[in-house]
Design a protein around this motif. Structure first.
Motif, short mmCIF file in Angstrom:
data_model
loop_
_atom_site.label_atom_id
_atom_site.label_comp_id
_atom_site.label_asym_id
_atom_site.label_seq_id
_atom_site.Cartn_x
_atom_site.Cartn_y
_atom_site.Cartn_z
N ALA A 211 0.84 -1.22 0.00
CA ALA A 211 0.00 0.00 0.00
C ALA A 211 0.87 1.26 0.00
CB ALA A 211 -0.95 0.00 1.20
N LYS A 212 1.91 1.22 -0.80
CA LYS A 212 2.92 2.28 -0.72
C LYS A 212 2.62 3.43 -1.68
CE LYS A 212 5.91 -0.11 -4.04
NZ LYS A 212 7.16 -0.88 -4.21
N THR A 213 3.22 4.54 -1.36
CA THR A 213 3.20 5.70 -2.23
C THR A 213 4.60 6.30 -2.24
OG1 THR A 213 2.03 7.77 -2.71
CG2 THR A 213 2.61 7.37 -0.41
N PHE A 214 4.90 7.12 -3.24
CA PHE A 214 6.21 7.75 -3.33
C PHE A 214 6.15 9.16 -2.74
CE2 PHE A 214 6.54 4.45 -6.56
CZ PHE A 214 7.82 3.95 -6.31
N VAL A 215 7.12 9.43 -1.89
CA VAL A 215 7.22 10.74 -1.24
C VAL A 215 8.39 11.50 -1.85
CG1 VAL A 215 7.55 11.96 0.94
CG2 VAL A 215 6.28 9.78 0.89
N ALA A 216 8.14 12.71 -2.32
CA ALA A 216 9.19 13.50 -2.95
C ALA A 216 10.13 14.08 -1.90
CB ALA A 216 8.57 14.63 -3.76
N SER A 217 11.41 14.10 -2.23
CA SER A 217 12.41 14.69 -1.35
C SER A 217 12.19 16.19 -1.21
CB SER A 217 13.81 14.44 -1.93
OG SER A 217 14.79 15.20 -1.23
N LYS A 218 12.52 16.72 -0.03
CA LYS A 218 12.43 18.16 0.21
C LYS A 218 13.77 18.87 -0.04
CE LYS A 218 8.61 17.98 3.54
NZ LYS A 218 8.30 16.57 3.37
N MET A 219 14.74 18.13 -0.56
CA MET A 219 16.03 18.74 -0.87
C MET A 219 15.88 19.83 -1.93
SD MET A 219 18.54 17.53 0.93
CE MET A 219 19.92 18.09 -0.07
N VAL A 220 16.51 20.96 -1.70
CA VAL A 220 16.51 22.04 -2.68
C VAL A 220 17.69 21.88 -3.63
CG1 VAL A 220 16.67 24.55 -3.02
CG2 VAL A 220 15.33 23.61 -1.10
N PHE A 221 18.89 21.69 -3.06
CA PHE A 221 20.05 21.41 -3.89
C PHE A 221 20.07 19.93 -4.24
CE2 PHE A 221 24.36 19.72 -4.18
CZ PHE A 221 24.82 20.42 -5.29
N ARG A 222 20.30 19.62 -5.50
CA ARG A 222 20.32 18.22 -5.94
C ARG A 222 21.49 18.00 -6.90
NH1 ARG A 222 14.06 16.16 -6.69
NH2 ARG A 222 13.24 17.19 -4.82
N ASN A 223 22.33 17.05 -6.55
CA ASN A 223 23.42 16.65 -7.45
C ASN A 223 22.92 15.48 -8.27
OD1 ASN A 223 25.69 15.80 -8.75
ND2 ASN A 223 26.95 15.55 -6.93
N GLU A 224 22.56 15.71 -9.49
CA GLU A 224 21.98 14.67 -10.35
C GLU A 224 23.06 13.78 -10.97
OE1 GLU A 224 18.91 14.20 -10.36
OE2 GLU A 224 17.93 16.09 -9.83
N SER A 225 24.34 14.13 -10.78
CA SER A 225 25.42 13.35 -11.38
C SER A 225 25.82 12.16 -10.53
CB SER A 225 26.64 14.25 -11.61
OG SER A 225 26.32 15.30 -12.49
N ALA A 226 25.85 12.33 -9.21
CA ALA A 226 26.28 11.27 -8.31
C ALA A 226 25.11 10.34 -7.98
CB ALA A 226 26.85 11.86 -7.03
N LYS A 227 25.44 9.06 -7.74
CA LYS A 227 24.44 8.07 -7.34
C LYS A 227 24.91 7.38 -6.07
CE LYS A 227 21.33 6.81 -9.57
NZ LYS A 227 19.92 7.21 -9.58
#
Length: 258
Positions: A211-227
């Motif tokens: 019964a899950k849902t996805f919760v969006a991160s509240k981070m403002v800065f996001r490094n999309e390059s690193a995993k």
């Protein structure tokens, strides 16, 4: 405890696969009877931390059944992994959990009866359920009889398929074979849109869903390059939704009252 019964002796219930304390709280708020408490849903669930369990047992009324699974992947465990599982069972007993969920197989796909029996004895007086390792057995009918002989109280299964809906025919046969000796609990891909059909197709009375849902991160800065891991979008996470739980409970309860 949120538990509802039909006019017969069968207990009708929803179990939620909770990936942490917050999800367990949501399951309780939605009216589930029990949580299979785990971590790492992306790997099918692994043993949760001591802290998660301690907080849940301290603050929640819902039944807490931790999964005893030291890693993702298959269910053939080394001696080191089995020793870890035994220590986790001891922790669950010390925290007064309501039961444990586990699953161990031999290399040939049969139930590892020796080690399963050892965990059952170690867990006593806690009841023990068997998770979807059952779906990876070489003969589900034989495996079911083995689990009944061992004293397992409940089996989570998708009928050997990717979803319970695809495995509904097999699940119906397993429910008939069990004949009240053990609970067959369909799980995998169950939601408010397909549970009515699954109840009608399988004859089961207990069901399992995240019964899950996805919760969006509240981070403002996001490094999309690193995993940090293997998940595509690391700026969201999964939590159980009390609204989705309630929707499932309402459907199940309508059948219990009919």
């Amino acid at each position: 405890m949120n538990q509802f019964q039909s006019n017969s002796t069968a207990v009708w219930a929803l179990e939620v696969c909770a990936n942490g304390y917050e999800s367990a709280l949501a399951a309780q708020e939605g009216g589930a009877i029990r949580v299979e408490f785990c971590d790492n849903l992306a790997e099918g669930g692994t043993t949760p931390s001591y802290g998660q369990l301690a907080l849940a047992k301290r603050n929640l009324d819902i039944e807490i059944w931790p999964i005893i699974r030291p890693r993702g992947g298959d269910f053939l465990y080394s001696d080191i992994e089995f020793n870890l599982m035994k220590e986790d069972v001891k922790n669950c007993k010390a925290l007064n959990c309501d039961g444990i969920v586990t699953g161990l197989l031999n290399a040939d796909g049969s139930i590892d009866k020796v080690r399963t029996a050892e965990l059952i004895e170690l867990a006593r007086p806690l009841p023990v359920a068997f998770h979807r390792a059952f779906d990876m057995t070489n003969n589900m009918e034989k495996a079911l009889e083995d689990l009944i002989d061992l004293g397992i109280v409940r089996v989570l299964s998708s009928g050997g398929e990717t979803t319970a809906s695809k495995g509904a025919e097999t699940l119906a046969r397993l429910v008939a074979q069990a004949n009240g000796r053990i609970s067959i609990m369909p799980g995998a891909g169950i939601n408010e849109n397909n549970i009515t059909e699954l109840i009608q197709q399988t004859g089961a009375t207990q069901f399992h869903a995240s019964a899950k849902t996805f919760v969006a991160s509240k981070m403002v800065f996001r490094n999309e390059s690193a995993k940090m891991g293997t998940i595509d979008d690391e700026y969201q996470y999964e939590l159980t939704s009390p609204e989705k739980v309630k929707a499932l409970v309402n459907v199940i309860q309508s059948f219990s009252n009919s």
